[in-house]
Design an enzyme around this catalytic site. Structure first.
Site, PDB file in Angstrom:
ATOM      1  N   ASP A 140      65.733  13.535  99.533  1.00 54.47           N
ATOM      2  CA  ASP A 140      65.637  12.929 100.872  1.00 54.47           C
ATOM      3  C   ASP A 140      65.251  11.461 100.680  1.00 54.47           C
ATOM      4  O   ASP A 140      64.151  11.042 101.024  1.00 54.47           O
ATOM      5  CB  ASP A 140      64.576  13.693 101.684  1.00 54.47           C
ATOM      6  CG  ASP A 140      64.476  13.207 103.128  1.00 54.47           C
ATOM      7  OD1 ASP A 140      65.255  12.320 103.522  1.00 54.47           O
ATOM      8  OD2 ASP A 140      63.610  13.716 103.859  1.00 54.47           O
TER       9      ASP A 140
ATOM     10  N   CYS B  50      69.397   9.419 105.482  1.00 53.36           N
ATOM     11  CA  CYS B  50      69.304   8.616 106.705  1.00 53.36           C
ATOM     12  C   CYS B  50      70.356   7.503 106.701  1.00 53.36           C
ATOM     13  O   CYS B  50      70.325   6.620 107.541  1.00 53.36           O
ATOM     14  CB  CYS B  50      67.899   8.048 106.871  1.00 53.36           C
ATOM     15  SG  CYS B  50      67.320   7.186 105.419  1.00 53.36           S
TER      16      CYS B  50
ATOM     17  N   TYR C 182      61.554  12.722  96.561  1.00 54.76           N
ATOM     18  CA  TYR C 182      61.268  11.879  97.730  1.00 54.76           C
ATOM     19  C   TYR C 182      60.595  12.762  98.792  1.00 54.76           C
ATOM     20  O   TYR C 182      61.058  12.853  99.922  1.00 54.76           O
ATOM     21  CB  TYR C 182      62.547  11.264  98.305  1.00 54.76           C
ATOM     22  CG  TYR C 182      63.416  10.563  97.301  1.00 54.76           C
ATOM     23  CD1 TYR C 182      63.255   9.209  97.037  1.00 54.76           C
ATOM     24  CD2 TYR C 182      64.406  11.252  96.601  1.00 54.76           C
ATOM     25  CE1 TYR C 182      64.067   8.551  96.122  1.00 54.76           C
ATOM     26  CE2 TYR C 182      65.210  10.606  95.672  1.00 54.76           C
ATOM     27  CZ  TYR C 182      65.047   9.258  95.435  1.00 54.76           C
ATOM     28  OH  TYR C 182      65.855   8.622  94.534  1.00 54.76           O
TER      29      TYR C 182
ATOM     30  N   GLU D 278      57.005  12.021  94.711  1.00 57.90           N
ATOM     31  CA  GLU D 278      56.916  10.970  95.732  1.00 57.90           C
ATOM     32  C   GLU D 278      56.271   9.733  95.096  1.00 57.90           C
ATOM     33  O   GLU D 278      55.373   9.860  94.271  1.00 57.90           O
ATOM     34  CB  GLU D 278      56.086  11.512  96.909  1.00 57.90           C
ATOM     35  CG  GLU D 278      55.494  10.493  97.844  1.00 57.90           C
ATOM     36  CD  GLU D 278      56.526   9.679  98.605  1.00 57.90           C
ATOM     37  OE1 GLU D 278      57.503  10.240  99.102  1.00 57.90           O
ATOM     38  OE2 GLU D 278      56.331   8.454  98.688  1.00 57.90           O
TER      39      GLU D 278
ATOM     40  N   GLN E 298      58.547  11.982 109.708  1.00 56.55           N
ATOM     41  CA  GLN E 298      59.672  11.777 110.625  1.00 56.55           C
ATOM     42  C   GLN E 298      59.153  11.506 112.039  1.00 56.55           C
ATOM     43  O   GLN E 298      58.212  12.157 112.487  1.00 56.55           O
ATOM     44  CB  GLN E 298      60.585  13.013 110.642  1.00 56.55           C
ATOM     45  CG  GLN E 298      61.509  13.107 109.437  1.00 56.55           C
ATOM     46  CD  GLN E 298      62.630  12.073 109.452  1.00 56.55           C
ATOM     47  OE1 GLN E 298      62.660  11.161 110.289  1.00 56.55           O
ATOM     48  NE2 GLN E 298      63.544  12.189 108.504  1.00 56.55           N
TER      49      GLN E 298
END
Ligand code: SAH
Length: 543
Positions: free
Chosen positions: A379, A406, A310, A331, A281
């Site tokens: 996420d 997001c 994720y 991931e 981030q």
């Protein structure tokens, strides 16, 4: 239909997902850049379609009290930021409102308010920059793309970046100009320097410089390294080889020219190794607050297994490990998984496992192998969850799902899909990680029959599920809301039914026939709307 080049007077009422103002003139949605809700404006129509138009302010008749002078001198040209023309209060209000509107319109909620974690500062927060390199009058320069183009706008000092980031950019450009290093030209595919990617650890101050090049090596690399060494915190220089045409910034091959090839940083009290390919981030302070909110909502106990889909370099996974019995991260980027494993080791965390693969497929596989997590964190990138992930969540039936997002529109779509599988939305919290830019993060908690025994949970989920809704996918209002949110287009139920039919989907009785008796006169869905509807059907996993 509005008339191109004609001037209309109107009041701005709302914002698009990209932060442009929206007004309604003669039933047509008009998108107006740099307009603030509540303002009375005269706009010139620059593009006119049947249901929407694009306009430009020619006169500001009534100014919003939230309008401010732009602090950034290139704000009007540069496509990097969206909100330098308004105060931060209005920016936070519109972001929270966008999350609320999506959850209500697409997610089928009736939320009166969604709180937002406002950032303490709008300056220097962004720990990662990717500057495209361009050439003007035989001088190489770097900056950011002008909105909607690949023209590079130069900015000596970007206000949302730390000073060190611009210092790296300047050092690379000085080196490039001194040694006449060629610059990549998108049209011809020739030239070496493409992008300068800089990442700085907010706590460690360590700086990774990654030069994206259309070639295998860098001339006079030592000269560049000695310039970079003058910048406090410079830690490593990596070459990313990208010889392909197209918009992808990073290439697949990385060559370390100086230092370890990664940097380290501290987040939520843990130490992380970050490779160039790994996601991290960009707003450190706000990311910590977002993750704390996610951890609070997860309500983990020592008896719990937590699955983090994720997971990137394992930031959330490892921050949750202390409270949980076991944590598992999934991931897709191999470098990030390597970082995550290393991060578990360097923090002495022994109850964490990481897998490399697609989140949905890996979750289905884990479920087949008997993994039934009590809490799942997701996420995903902007496109949200895919059908496999939704199916895996349904089969695993965790007590809680913490969804970090997001993109409020895809979040709301997925909330709706999970509600059809027995979950309830418990809390929603927005967080501003990108001051002055239109993106907004959200964390929501979904839960289902918070009963301890897994067996009871499974029975509950099967019996209580409304299978008819499950099979039909999204409702017409959900599809309409999704299309409006993503394209600004209004689509009728008739058009949706026409596209559904074309895709071989069942349509409700009422939608089989147009209202008009004579079906030859029924309007047919124009291609632009058909594409938008198809995209929505795809998003809802119906096609
Ligand atoms: N939770 C992490 C990363 C979030 S960003 C953090 O906060 O730091 C989203 C991550 O999803 C990225 O690391 C990206 O590489 C990964 N990703 C994208 N598509 C994926 C997929 N299909 N399956 C698994 N991971 C994916």
């Amino acid at each position: 239909m509005l008339i191109k080049n004609q001037i209309y007077e109107t009041t701005v009422t709302d914002y698009t997902a990209e932060g442009q103002g929206v007004a309604h003139i003669e039933g047509c949605a008009v998108f107006i850049p740099n307009a603030i809700a509540g303002e009375r404006v005269r706009v010139r129509i620059e593009k006119a379609q049947k249901t929407w138009a694009a306009g430009k302010i020619v006169e500001l008749l009534e100014k919003s009290p939230h309008r401010v002078n732009r602090e950034c001198p290139v704000a009007k040209l540069c496509g990097g930021c969206d909100f330098w023309h308004m105060d931060y209060e209005e920016e936070c209000r519109l972001k929270a409102e966008r999350v609320r509107a999506c959850l209500n319109r697409i997610g089928g909620e009736a939320l009166e308010e969604v709180p937002i974690l406002a950032a303490p500062s709008c300056y220097g927060y962004r720990n990662k920059a990717q500057y495209p390199v361009s050439m003007k009058k035989s001088r190489a320069y770097a900056g950011f793309y002008r909105a909607g183009t690949h023209d590079v706008v130069e900015n000596p000092r970007c206000l949302i970046l730390p000073e060190e980031s611009d210092a790296v950019k300047n050092a690379v450009m000085d080196y490039g100009n001194q040694y006449r290093v060629s610059v990549y030209d998108e049209a011809t595919g020739k030239g070496l320097l493409r992008h300068i990617y800089v990442r700085r650890g907010a706590v460690s101050g360590q700086i990774l410089v990654c030069l994206v090049v259309n070639g295998q090596s860098l001339p006079k690399a030592d000269a560049l390294i000695s310039r970079l060494k003058a910048i406090p915190g410079f830690t490593t220089l990596v070459l990313s080889v990208n010889t392909k045409k197209g918009n992808a910034v990073l290439g697949d091959k990385f060559v370390t020219l100086y230092g370890p090839g990664y940097i380290e940083d501290t987040l939520c009290g843990l130490h992380f190794r970050l490779s160039p390919r790994s996601f991290y981030q960009v707003n450190h302070h706000q990311a910590e607050r977002l993750y704390r909110a996610a951890i609070d909502q997860a309500g983990i106990t020592k008896a719990d297994t937590v699955l983090d889909l994720y997971c990137g370099v394992g930031t959330i996974t490892l921050a949750m490990a202390g409270a949980a019995g076991k944590v598992i991260g999934v991931e897709v980027i191999p470098q990030a998984v390597e970082d995550a494993k290393d991060n578990a080791r360097r923090n002495g965390i022994e109850n964490a496992e990481f897998f490399c693969g697609d989140a949905g497929q890996a979750a289905l596989e884990l479920e087949k192998n008997g993994v039934h997590p009590d809490v799942v964190v997701v996420d995903p990138p902007r496109k949200g969850l895919n059908a496999d992930t939704i199916e895996a969540l349904h089969r695993m039936s965790p007590r809680r799902i913490v969804y970090v997002s997001c993109d409020p529109a895809t979040l709301a779509r997925d909330v709706s899909l999970l509600k059809q599988r027995g979950y309830e939305l418990k809390t929603a919290q927005a967080a501003d990680l990108f001051p002055r830019c239109a993106h907004v993060e959200t964390v929501v908690l979904l839960s289902k029959g918070e009963i301890d025994s897994k067996n009871i949970r499974v029975e509950f989920s099967l019996e209580d599920m409304d299978m008819s809704e499950f099979q039909d996918g999204a409702t017409y209002p959900q599809i309409k809301a999704y299309v409006l949110e993503h394209t600004g287009l209004k689509v009728s139920s008739l058009y949706i039914s026409q596209v559904k039919k074309k895709c071989g989907l069942e349509v409700g009785k009422n939608y089989n026939l147009p209202k008009s008796e004579d079906s030859r006169q029924a309007p047919t869905c124009p291609p632009e709307k058909e594409n938008a509807i198809r995209e929505a059907l795809q998003y809802f996993g119906m096609i």
